[in-house]
Each structure stands twice: as structure tokens, then as C-alpha cells.
Design an enzyme around this catalytic site. Structure first.
Site, PDB file in Angstrom:
ATOM      1  N   ALA A 264       0.845  -1.193   0.000  1.00 22.87           N
ATOM      2  CA  ALA A 264       0.000   0.000   0.000  1.00 22.87           C
ATOM      3  C   ALA A 264       0.878   1.239   0.000  1.00 22.87           C
ATOM      4  O   ALA A 264       1.943   1.260   0.635  1.00 22.87           O
ATOM      5  CB  ALA A 264      -0.921   0.003   1.212  1.00 22.87           C
ATOM      6  N   ASP A 265       0.448   2.273  -0.678  1.00 23.83           N
ATOM      7  CA  ASP A 265       1.195   3.525  -0.697  1.00 23.83           C
ATOM      8  C   ASP A 265       1.119   4.189   0.684  1.00 23.83           C
ATOM      9  O   ASP A 265       0.413   3.752   1.580  1.00 23.83           O
ATOM     10  CB  ASP A 265       0.642   4.446  -1.786  1.00 23.83           C
ATOM     11  CG  ASP A 265       1.642   5.503  -2.222  1.00 23.83           C
ATOM     12  OD1 ASP A 265       2.669   5.694  -1.536  1.00 23.83           O
ATOM     13  OD2 ASP A 265       1.399   6.166  -3.249  1.00 23.83           O
TER      14      ASP A 265
END
Length: 733
Positions: A264-265
């Protein structure tokens, strides 16, 4: 054991099969020893910052780190990880976007070279520097196809074209891995389609565009061996990507056959609360994890909540173990367990090497795009040029010249455009005077009079204007694309001196030029030219090298045209300048200022008549058939130069409206004056097709137009015939 690790790393970075049995055995052994909290810790990526606690790593509560961006910090955190109960090494990542210490042009600038081999070499050089300080993972390349130049992060990608983007993204992955870094291709998926070009806004993409425009670069990165895929921060068609199992499991895992780590960013897991799909951190962690996210970047929600989610039965141990296996598999395949303790002295001599700087200079030269050269003002004529006035706030702005996402680049390492011109002018006995005129945002005209006075005494003016670094990159989308502040007025006053003006543009995107084309005889787009930018720009302005860059993005006349791409659909009433009731604006042409693929040289090129070697395709029923066409390209000018020959296709009649142009081939041709070379294009049959909403690849029978020339506006074409209908699942593409 050390030799085994070397063998694994060699196999990994040469894309050869890796023996999995010993790796899988070691993974299972580790899993049996790990507590529930330590398993969740492997899925937790933490950042160095004011709140960082090294005990998180010592207790096995972190499996990866970011922003440890020098060798001393990396040595310290590496030692702490080795002192943890199980001694599991860390994935140590950083955004190596266009360099660590030697800063290259940004990816959008490099894309102007149309040269996958160059991008591969640049990525390898960047990785070698990063690897020398102890990094083992880069959050790069960005595979997002950017269709709206208002979006600030357009600078991190390779432009608007899906086919070109796939070639260049694959090359970057190969280069990073050859240099010793694992990659995390980003941002899966649709991130660049944000509404209004506003970073982090919602995205809406129809299924056909998802497959035809947004997926090819990710598919190419996965085929090249990217170890990780990073999710987008945004929602796609109403669902946040980091909570969308249809995207992360069905599409990414199953259809694209990706078996690596899904990351995930930055705080994207926690962002699910703001998106409105999770009530609290526990629900956000559960939704992201069950949707297919393996590693939570900086939210801290996985390590905080997943153990309780497992105990409560909402997440199974088998699901948790599967994610941990992927992380451990990546670490083992990288040889991190066998790698000796990192010593800071290992970085000595590896940064800013002569070879890296030479490559940076060559890459910058290849990225420069000559947009205008009225009356042959360039290259600079030594016989007529004894005094040059270099004016503008970006002429000696070393920090701005590096651009955003600069790794560990330093202004003191940078050859500014002013310094480059001073050095080159001295070689012909010319002098250089300078005045900035205003600050980089040009908020005041107070310095104009002094700048214009300097310019009036010169034989030639070089104006260096454009975007400072603060107006480009993540979080820097723009509603206005004009030259900042009073820069346009400064250029106008310089032109009023009557001296010839060369405009060098700095920035991360095409800008609205307005009257700049009238005020400047020559215009050179230099992007953010990086560490060696001044030398490279000077070499091109003085004619030591001919400009050869081509636009990887359509250049609009005005922001009101956006989004504007070369591969638009024809529409039922195509643009006719003389007709009101056609595709048009009442107050501006709908056509771009400069088309995709455009760029001038100091010489001229002529194309012969295309010769189809395969006038018919598909008779054998094989998807592996190729369109083959040859064409003669001649340098008709007086100077050597590099032409970027480009092949476009169009299917004029189909069951659904097809784009007016699609790039499907490029060849770089170096030619001496008067020299002719025959260029051969080979286009796989699959590249002539399109995707249905369900992802199936369709190639229809009928006539296809083949255009070959110097940019996407080429008019002449030849025709190839496809004999039969093809229907393939996407796994074949």
C-alpha cells in the site's frame, strides 16, 4: 551459504529460473518460529521521522523501512534488525525516481529520448549508487500513463502513451534489477486519471481503457520481474484501490499472474477511513488486508490490529501466513539473509562517479526537445556571438534544476545552466553576463530593469524560465499552466531589446506558452536537467550535439483543452477549421500546440515510400505473426543528427470507434548529412488489437492504416489487410 546467496541474486537479476525448494523450506522454518505479532510485523513498513522508535525493529515489529537515506542510518537500522530475536533482515526502500546522488532527468524527460536502452542503463546506474549505500528496494518505476498535464506527478512517468510507456517501464525494471535493487512498480491502478488533474482525487476509468491504456505498463513491469506492486492512493470507480479485491486479487494476482508483494502507498490503509469505507483503524486494516494488500506503508494499522483480527477469526492464520511468505520470499530471493552486515565505508567512491556523471550528461542531451528554431538561431554562431546575457531565475538555480524526488542530490554537485554556458562560451572567447531578473516564482518586477540592461549589451540572450521544483511533482497539480508570476513579462521585455532570444524551459510538464513563441526565436524544453544539466544544455545550444528529444506528451495551447492526447477518438463530426458544427472550441483551436512525438533537429529528415513486406496478416491464424514494413530515411540537411522514426496505426472501421493514431513502433536512426538508411519495423499482430470490457484481446479483420514519420501528425499512410478474426484471453498478451 554466501556463495548460495550470490547464486540466488545472480539468477534473480538475470531473469533465470530460481530454485525454490530451499527458499520455501526456510520460509516454513521461519514461520514456525514466529509469533503472531512478529508475523504482522513483517507486513509493517515504517519511516524514519520524529516519531520513529528503533525498538519497533528490534522487537520484530517492522519488516521494511523507508527514508533511511544515507549509509550511516542504514548501517544502524540494519544492525538493529540483525539483533532482533529471529534476525530477519529488513527491506530498505526509497523512492529512487531519477537518481540517488547523481541526478538524471526525471522519467518524463528521459522518455523524450524514445530510447528503452538508455532508460535501462540509467536505471542500472541509479540502482548501483543506491545499492552502495545499503538500499535494496526502490519504489519505482511509476507505470501510470498520464493523460492530463495538470497532474503534478506526470513528471514521474513516461508520458501519455500506453505502448511507449510499456517499453520504457520494462526497461527501467530491468535496469534497476541489474543494478541490484528490487522494484515496486506503482501505482496500481488508474491513479493518473484523477479528476481535474487534482492529485489524490477520485478516478473513473471505463473497463476498455483500463485494459488498453492503464494496464500495459504494469503488465510489462511484471513480465520484467518487478518484485512488488504499489497500490494507488485513490479510488477507482468509487472503490479505494487498497480495499478493492477485484483489482488486487482478481485482476493483479489472477489475470496478470503476479505472485510478488503488494504494497500500500504511504498511509493508504489509514486513508480508507477518509475514503469513507472503514469506521476505524481495525476495519481499515482488515479490509485492506483481505482485499490483497501485503504490506502497510507507515499507517501502522497492520501491526496494531491484524493479530487481534486473527484471534477474532475475521482474518485466518492461513491468510496471514500467505502474505508473510511473500515478504520472506522476496527477502530470501534478494539474498538479504546471507548478505554481510552493512559497513558505511562500502559507499566510498560509488557516488558521483565519472561514469555516472557522463551517463547523466548523455541522458540529459537525449532528453532535450527543440520546440522552435526560427531563422536557424540555433546552434549559436561563434562568429556572431561575443557576449551572451543569461537571464532568468532558473539559470543558476541548482536546487530547482535537480527537480522534485531528487534522492540525495545536492546543489553543490550540480552544473547549472549558467555554469555550463560560461564554460562553453569561454572556449570560443565569448563572455557571459547574468542577472536573474526575479525569484523563481517571479513575484516582483523589481529586478527587470537591471536584467534588461545586461541583455541590451549582449549579442545574444539566453532566458532560462519555467517551473521551479515546488510547482512540480507529488502534491503539485496546477490549475494554471502559464509561466509563473511575471516571467512572461520578463521575456517580453527581453525581446524588446531587439537582441535574439533563446528560451530554455525548465519544468516537469508542458506549459502554456502564450506569446513566448513570438518573443523567443528558439525554444528548448530542458525538463529538470539534473546534475549535469548545464553541460548538456550548453553542448546542444552550441551545436556540439544536435537536439534529438521528442515529446512523450501532447503539448496543449491552453489549459482549457485538457485532457488532450494524440490518440483521441475521431468523433462523429471531426474537426474542420472552416465549419462551426464540428469538434471545436469557439475561442481556440482544438489541436495541440505541438503534437506527441514532435521535436526539431539542427538538420532535416526525409522519408521514402513505405514498403510492406507483409501486406496481409492472419492467414495462418497465429498471434505470433508480425507486420513488417521498411522505409528509407535520409538526412537532407548539412549536419549529422538522430531521427526518431515513429510508426502509428489506425483501424478506420471497427465494431467500436478506434483512436485516430496509436504508436506501435520507433527506431532511432543516426545519420550523417546526405546519408540514407533503410529502417525496418516489425509489429506483433497482437499490437493491432484492442480489449473488450472483460479483458479479452480482439483483433478484427479488415484494413489497417500504417503511418510512418517524425511525429503523430504524419499524414501519409499505407494499408495492411488482416484476414481473420482473433479472440484471445489477456494472459496471452
Amino acid at each position: 551459504m554466501f556463495l548460495t546467496a550470490l547464486l540466488i541474486a545472480f539468477l534473480l537479476f538475470t531473469n533465470l529460473p530460481v530454485r525454490a525448494d530451499s527458499i520455501e523450506d526456510r520460509i516454513e522454518t521461519l514461520l514456525r518460529q514466529m509469533t503472531l505479532e512478529e508475523k504482522a510485523g513483517q507486513l509493517n513498513l515504517v519511516s524514519l521521522g520524529p516519531d520513529f522508535d528503533p525498538e519497533t525493529v528490534r522487537k520484530g515489529q517492522a519488516g521494511a523501512v523507508v527514508n533511511f537515506n544515507n549509509q550511516h542510518l542504514i548501517a544502524e537500522i540494519d544492525a538493529i534488525a540483525r539483533s532482533s530475536r529471529l534476525g530477519i533482515p529488513l527491506l530498505i526502500g526509497l523512492d529512487i525516481v531519477h537518481g540517488y546522488r547523481t541526478i538524471f532527468p526525471p522519467p518524463l524527460g528521459l522518455a523524450a529520448s524514445f530510447d528503452p536502452n538508455l532508460l535501462r542503463r540509467v536505471a542500472e546506474a541509479q540502482a548501483q549508487e543506491a545499492r552502495a549505500i545499503g538500499l535494496n528496494w526502490t519504489f519505482s518505476p511509476m507505470a501510470d500513463v498520464a493523460r492530463d498535464v495538470r497532474w503534478g506527478r506526470i513528471i514521474e512517468g513516461t508520458g501519455e502513451d500506453a505502448w511507449l510507456g510499456a517499453q520504457l517501464t520494462q526497461a527501467q525494471v530491468e535496469g534497476y534489477r541489474a543494478g541490484g535493487l528490487a522494484t515496486a512498480v506503482k501505482h496500481f491502478i488508474g491513479y493518473s486519471a484523477v479528476e481535474g488533474g487534482r492529485d489524490y482525487d477520485a478516478t473513473r476509468v471505463v473497463p476498455t481503457d483500463l485494459h488498453d491504456v492503464h494496464l500495459p505498463s504494469f503488465r510489462a513491469a511484471i513480465a520484467a520481474g518487478s518484485e512488488a506492486v504499489m497500490t494507488a492512493l485513490t479510488s477507482l470507480n468509487g472503490v479505494p484501490v487498497s480495499a478493492d479485491a477485484d483489482l488486487l486479487v482478481k485482476l493483479l494476482r489472477k489475470e496478470l499472474d503476479f505472485g510478488g508483494v503488494v504494497l500500500a502507498d504511504w498511509q493508504a490503509v489509514e486513508g480508507l477511513i477518509a475514503h469513507g469505507v472503514a469506521r476505524d483503524g481495525a476495519e481499515a486494516a482488515r479490509k485492506a488486508f483481505l482485499a490483497g494488500v501485503d504490506v502497510d506503508m507507515t499507517s501502522g494499522l497492520f501491526v496494531r490490529h491484524l493479530p487481534d483480527e486473527v484471534r477474532a477469526g475475521r482474518v485466518t492464520m492461513a491468510q496471514l501466513d500467505a502474505a508473510v511468505r511473500r515478504v520472506l520470499r522476496m527477502k530470501l530471493a534478494l539474498g538479504l539473509f546471507e548478505r554481510p552486515a552493512y559497513e558505511p565505508r562500502d559507499a566510498a567512491g560509488a557516488l558521483l562517479s565519472p561514469s555516472a556523471r557522463a551517463l547523466a550528461r548523455a541522458a540529459t542531451r537525449a532528453s532535450l526537445v527543440l520546440l522552435q528554431n526560427r531563422d536557424g538561431l540555433l546552434p549559436i554562431d561563434p562568429a556572431r556571438t561575443k557576449r551572451i546575457a543569461v537571464v532568468g531565475p532558473l539559470a543558476d538555480a541548482a536546487w530547482d534544476q535537480l527537480g522534485p524526488h531528487e534522492g540525495a542530490g545536492r546543489p553543490e554537485d550540480t552544473i547549472t545552466i549558467l555554469k555550463g554556458l560560461e564554460t562553453r562560451a569561454a572556449a570560443i572567447g565569448a563572455t557571459v553576463t547574468t542577472h536573474p531578473g526575479c525569484d523563481p516564482l517571479c513575484r516582483s518586477r523589481a529586478g527587470f530593469a537591471s536584467a534588461v540592461a545586461e541583455a541590451r549589451e549582449a549579442d545574444l540572450i539566453v532566458a532560462v524560465l519555467g517551473e521551479p521544483r515546488t510547482l512540480s511533482g507529488e502534491g503539485s497539480s496546477r490549475a494554471y499552466l502559464t509561466l509563473p508570476g511575471f516571467q512572461q513579462e520578463l521575456l517580453a521585455e527581453l525581446a524588446q531589446t531587439g537582441r535574439p532570444v533563446i528560451l530554455v524551459l525548465i519544468g516537469g510538464r508542458p506549459l502554456e506558452l502564450g506569446t513566448a513563441l513570438q518573443h523567443a526565436g528558439s525554444v528548448l524544453m530542458a525538463w529538470f536537467p539534473g546534475t549535469e544539466g548545464g553541460s548538456a544544455v550548453a553542448e546542444v545550444l552550441f551545436g556540439d550535439e544536435s537536439p534529438a528529444g521528442r515529446l512523450p506528451i501532447t503539448w496543449p495551447r491552453t489549459v482549457g483543452q485538457l485532457p488532450l492526447t494524440y490518440d483521441r477518438l475521431p468523433g462523429g463530426r471531426p474537426h474542420d477549421p472552416g465549419m462551426r458544427w464540428t469538434l471545436r472550441y469557439a475561442d481556440e483551436s482544438p489541436e495541440p500546440l505541438f503534437p506527441f512525438g514532435f521535436g526539431l533537429s539542427y538538420t532535416q529528415f526525409a522519408y521514402g515510400k513505405p514498403e510492406l513486406q507483409t501486406p496481409r496478416l492472419g492467414e495462418g491464424g497465429s498471434i505470433d505473426e508480425e507486420l513488417s514494413v521498411r522505409i528509407a530515411v535520409t538526412n537532407t540537411g548539412q549536419r549529422p543528427g538522430r531521427e526518431v522514426a515513429q510508426l502509428y496505426i489506425r483501424q478506420p472501421v471497427a465494431r467500436r470507434s478506434r483512436p485516430t493514431r496509436l504508436l506501435r513502433g520507433m527506431r532511432l536512426v543516426e545519420l550523417e548529412p546526405g546519408q540514407t538508411r533503410t529502417v525496418i519495423f516489425r509489429v506483433p499482430l497482437r499490437d493491432l488489437g484492442f480489449h473488450d470490457p472483460d479483458g479479452a484481446l480482439i483483433i478484427e479483420p479488415g484494413q489497417y492504416q500504417i503511418f510512418i514519420g517524425s511525429n503523430s501528425a504524419v499524414k501519409d499512410y499505407t494499408v495492411v489487410e488482416i484476414e481473420r478474426h482473433f479472440h484471445f484471453e489477456t494472459t496471452l498478451q
